[in-house]
Design an enzyme around this catalytic site. Sequence first.
Site, PDB file in Angstrom:
ATOM      1  N   SER A   1       4.289   1.191  -4.601  1.00 40.50           N
ATOM      2  CA  SER A   1       5.493   0.767  -5.329  1.00 40.50           C
ATOM      3  C   SER A   1       5.226   0.565  -6.821  1.00 40.50           C
ATOM      4  CB  SER A   1       6.102  -0.489  -4.707  1.00 40.50           C
ATOM      5  OG  SER A   1       5.338  -1.599  -5.026  1.00 40.50           O
ATOM      6  N   SER A   2       4.045   0.054  -7.182  1.00 38.70           N
ATOM      7  CA  SER A   2       3.808  -0.193  -8.614  1.00 38.70           C
ATOM      8  C   SER A   2       3.692   1.135  -9.364  1.00 38.70           C
ATOM      9  CB  SER A   2       2.590  -1.088  -8.849  1.00 38.70           C
ATOM     10  OG  SER A   2       1.430  -0.486  -8.358  1.00 38.70           O
TER      11      SER A   2
ATOM     12  N   ASP B   1      -2.918   6.710  -6.588  1.00 38.44           N
ATOM     13  CA  ASP B   1      -1.522   6.302  -6.403  1.00 38.44           C
ATOM     14  C   ASP B   1      -0.589   7.046  -7.357  1.00 38.44           C
ATOM     15  OD1 ASP B   1      -2.497   4.549  -4.580  1.00 38.44           O
ATOM     16  OD2 ASP B   1      -1.483   2.785  -5.376  1.00 38.44           O
TER      17      ASP B   1
ATOM     18  N   GLY C   1       0.813  -1.218   0.000  1.00 34.62           N
ATOM     19  CA  GLY C   1       0.000   0.000   0.000  1.00 34.62           C
ATOM     20  C   GLY C   1       0.839   1.257   0.000  1.00 34.62           C
TER      21      GLY C   1
HETATM   22  O1  PMV Z   1      -2.342   0.608  -4.142  1.00 35.57           O
HETATM   23  P1  PMV Z   1      -2.832   0.730  -2.752  1.00 35.57           P
HETATM   24  O2  PMV Z   1      -2.813  -0.524  -1.971  1.00 35.57           O
HETATM   25  O3  PMV Z   1      -2.208   1.909  -2.062  1.00 35.57           O
HETATM   26  O4  PMV Z   1      -4.403   1.097  -2.831  1.00 35.57           O
HETATM   27  C1  PMV Z   1      -4.871   2.209  -3.516  1.00 35.57           C
HETATM   28  C2  PMV Z   1      -6.069   2.758  -2.886  1.00 35.57           C
HETATM   29  C3  PMV Z   1      -7.401   2.087  -3.167  1.00 35.57           C
HETATM   30  O5  PMV Z   1      -8.362   3.097  -2.865  1.00 35.57           O
HETATM   31  C4  PMV Z   1      -7.639   0.909  -2.249  1.00 35.57           C
HETATM   32  C5  PMV Z   1      -7.561   1.625  -4.594  1.00 35.57           C
HETATM   33  C6  PMV Z   1      -7.669   2.750  -5.603  1.00 35.57           C
HETATM   34  O6  PMV Z   1      -7.620   2.436  -6.791  1.00 35.57           O
HETATM   35  O7  PMV Z   1      -7.811   3.918  -5.222  1.00 35.57           O
END
Ligand code: PMV
Length: 320
Positions: free
Chosen positions: A106-107, A150, A103
């Site tokens: 990283s990707s 992200d 979370g």
């Molecule tokens: O990639 P993560 O695990 O930080 O999750 C992103 C946040 C979510 O709201 C769960 C998914 C999204 O697409 O916004």
Amino acid sequence: MNWLYRNEAVGLAHSKLILVGEHVVVYDKPAIAIPFPLKIIAKITNQPGEITFTSDLYHGNLNDMPANMQGLLECINRAFELCQKPREGVHIEVTSNIPIGRGLGSSAASATALVRGIYHYFHKDLSLEELFHLVGLAETYAHGKPSGIDMMAVASDAPIYYRKTIGASLFHVSKPFHIIVADTGKVGDTKKAVNHVREMKLRNPHVVDQIIDEIEEIVRKAKASILEGDTKQLGILLTRNHEKLKNLGVSDPFLDRLITSALNAGALGAKLTGGGMGGCIIALAKQKEHAVNVAKELKKCGAKKVWCFSNASEEIYFTE
Ligand code: PMV
């Protein structure tokens, strides 16, 4: 020696933390994310022949990347296309201290660093629009239907208030705050967690819609607390946000244990961050020394790794 062989360029990106609003952001509600100073570097070096790739996840010919990296492959291929360059003649090396699947973005950060590196290598200007288009290709593979928070957060050097249909607005933090990040060591599954919420919403629309509205209210209040420098209120809102995420079924027993441990150590608030079902928690401390104490408690409670930092500086001042 051919002078071209010495050509080299790097692209950088940082990690991110979602302070409040993950999951509801998928439903076009607001969320707040801040930069987290773990870094990823993509180095592009001139090398004749087919493109080769090195990272913690994969080492080899670019075209033979494993299935879970196909999004990144598509992103790289498209970046070469947009730079109007043949897909050959470089080695790509990605080095990162952002743990994968926790979370922390990283990707999105690896795709951002790669695109920046490739554009830099070819001396081509990169617009934000192009960057988000390219990173979006990788993110769609990774998450299914990402909200986009992200990629906005890893590309921004300031906190963002984000809504899917409106985009990101930067905002000013009036008083620095101290945050502890603790890693469960367990890889989270954002896609699974997002699907879980979607299915729950289909089964129990009234219940889930109400939770979503409550989190939306928390996010709005959190923004006001940050603008006013009211750290105590922000802490209360973080913990309240976690309770709602728990109701959505995206927490897990270890995340909950870490949160209880942070609160017992006097944290002003704590919650999971990102998709959940593993990954990391964040906790808000009163000040620097307090943050270090909370971090040590979290380590004792079994956290695989802890980091303390203040949004006022780019520095992580404690890690274990
Ligand atoms: O990639 P993560 O695990 O930080 O999750 C992103 C946040 C979510 O709201 C769960 C998914 C999204 O697409 O916004």
